[in-house]
Motif scaffolding. Sequence first.
Motif, PDB file in Angstrom:
ATOM      1  N   PHE A   1      -2.635   0.700  -4.376  1.00 48.24           N
ATOM      2  CA  PHE A   1      -2.223  -0.695  -4.196  1.00 48.24           C
ATOM      3  C   PHE A   1      -1.138  -1.013  -5.212  1.00 48.24           C
ATOM      4  O   PHE A   1      -1.431  -1.313  -6.379  1.00 48.24           O
ATOM      5  CB  PHE A   1      -3.423  -1.624  -4.359  1.00 48.24           C
TER       6      PHE A   1
ATOM      7  N   ILE B   1       0.857  -1.191   0.000  1.00 46.49           N
ATOM      8  CA  ILE B   1       0.000   0.000   0.000  1.00 46.49           C
ATOM      9  C   ILE B   1       0.891   1.240   0.000  1.00 46.49           C
ATOM     10  O   ILE B   1       1.851   1.332   0.773  1.00 46.49           O
ATOM     11  CB  ILE B   1      -0.929   0.031   1.231  1.00 46.49           C
TER      12      ILE B   1
ATOM     13  N   SER C   1      -4.843  -5.393  -6.490  1.00 49.91           N
ATOM     14  CA  SER C   1      -5.807  -5.988  -5.545  1.00 49.91           C
ATOM     15  C   SER C   1      -6.007  -7.473  -5.863  1.00 49.91           C
ATOM     16  O   SER C   1      -7.112  -7.926  -6.137  1.00 49.91           O
ATOM     17  CB  SER C   1      -7.140  -5.240  -5.611  1.00 49.91           C
TER      18      SER C   1
END
Length: 445
Positions: free
Chosen positions: A145, A41, A149
Amino acid sequence: MKAIETIKNIWKIEELKNRILLTLGLLLVYRFGAQIVLPGIDASQLANLSAQTDGGLLGLLNAFTGGAFSNASVFALGIMPYISASIVVQLMGIAVPYLQKLQKEGESGRRKINQITRWLTIAITLIQGPGYITNLFNILPADAFVMGSNVTFIISSVIILTTGCVFAMWLGEKITDKGIGNGISLLIMVGIIARLPQSFIQEWISRVSESNGGLIMILIELVIWFVIILLSVLLVMAVRQIPVQYARRTASGSYERNVFGSRQYIPLKLNASGVMPIIFAQAIMFIPGAVIGLSESTTAQSIAAEFTNIFGFWYNFVFALLIIIFTYFYTAITVPTNKMADDLKRSGGFIAGIRPGTETSEYLDRIMSQITLPGSIFLALIAVFPAVAVSVLGMQQGWALFYGGTSLLILVGVAIDTMQQVNSYLLNRHYDGLMKSGKNRKAVA
């Protein structure tokens, strides 16, 4: 000068000094971990998550984790799954015979209950972890991200969140065993205190820079805060003393003589349930907004909005009622008046004018009911005062959370408990205690 002398006395006790240093070190490790963002992240893309936790129920959860929730930290779930597991095990102890049996087995039973709580903590974390990751997907932009994901990111993040929670639980237990104070409570307290400087600075900017009352309002707020802290201390410390007498007995020696039984007291706390009614009530208050919010109708959406606004009137009205109800419920299951009466009877004690046994139990139960009512109302008033501070005094929401509710009561309760433990070390070495009532004279040879 007395405070400096007390600190010197604390430092003279080697065991106490080592325990305090260990506690501070482990708390520092916990705060450091709260700043480490989950792998995969981008930390620069967390603005939306921080905005989501500025207020409401998520803001309250973020306060308990010391900002770890809004940082997408490895400690994002904090110690709250362990608290939830402890509550569940405690409630199950009322109805599950196996847990009731363990509670009566002393230290060995306590260790088994702790082990059950740990496994339940992991189970709860494995459920909450995917929910937290899903929220990140919904609130953060896609470029936050860096790994995408994918399933690998989800699984690894859930494992890290679970590990972080277990590690925080381990830190808390180590503080309890090797440090000073209740470790789990200290972790929550240090998380709450971590948000205090930022909240005060925001309030200062709002009052001074934006000409919203100026320094006079800041001073008034600090005076009100001090008064509320004093009232919270009274709520935590207040007890009703029930005088107990022990039957006169005859002692045999070189001659027989009458020895009068000593007069003691049963201390019944005004708030025997602590902050648990507030925690129970807050958990229940999550449900209406979540369930009603599933409906598409305008009326349902407006009702859901009322029950997710922790500073709104209807939220706090229902919240206060639930606190009063749960205070009676939790007091009833945690203060065993029947056992107290039986123990008193076996030890030869009695309350003047009350027959031992059933009548004593009924008398203690009646007294508990009488003192629980003002205690529960007082607890409810403190819990809803942050909403009053926002609506009447115009405080910033983050700063208002320190004016009552779980945050303030945890700060006060943990501070008093830690001071009492330090006090006991000082008194055992014949030093003056931290508290006014803890004075101890030097032993006379």
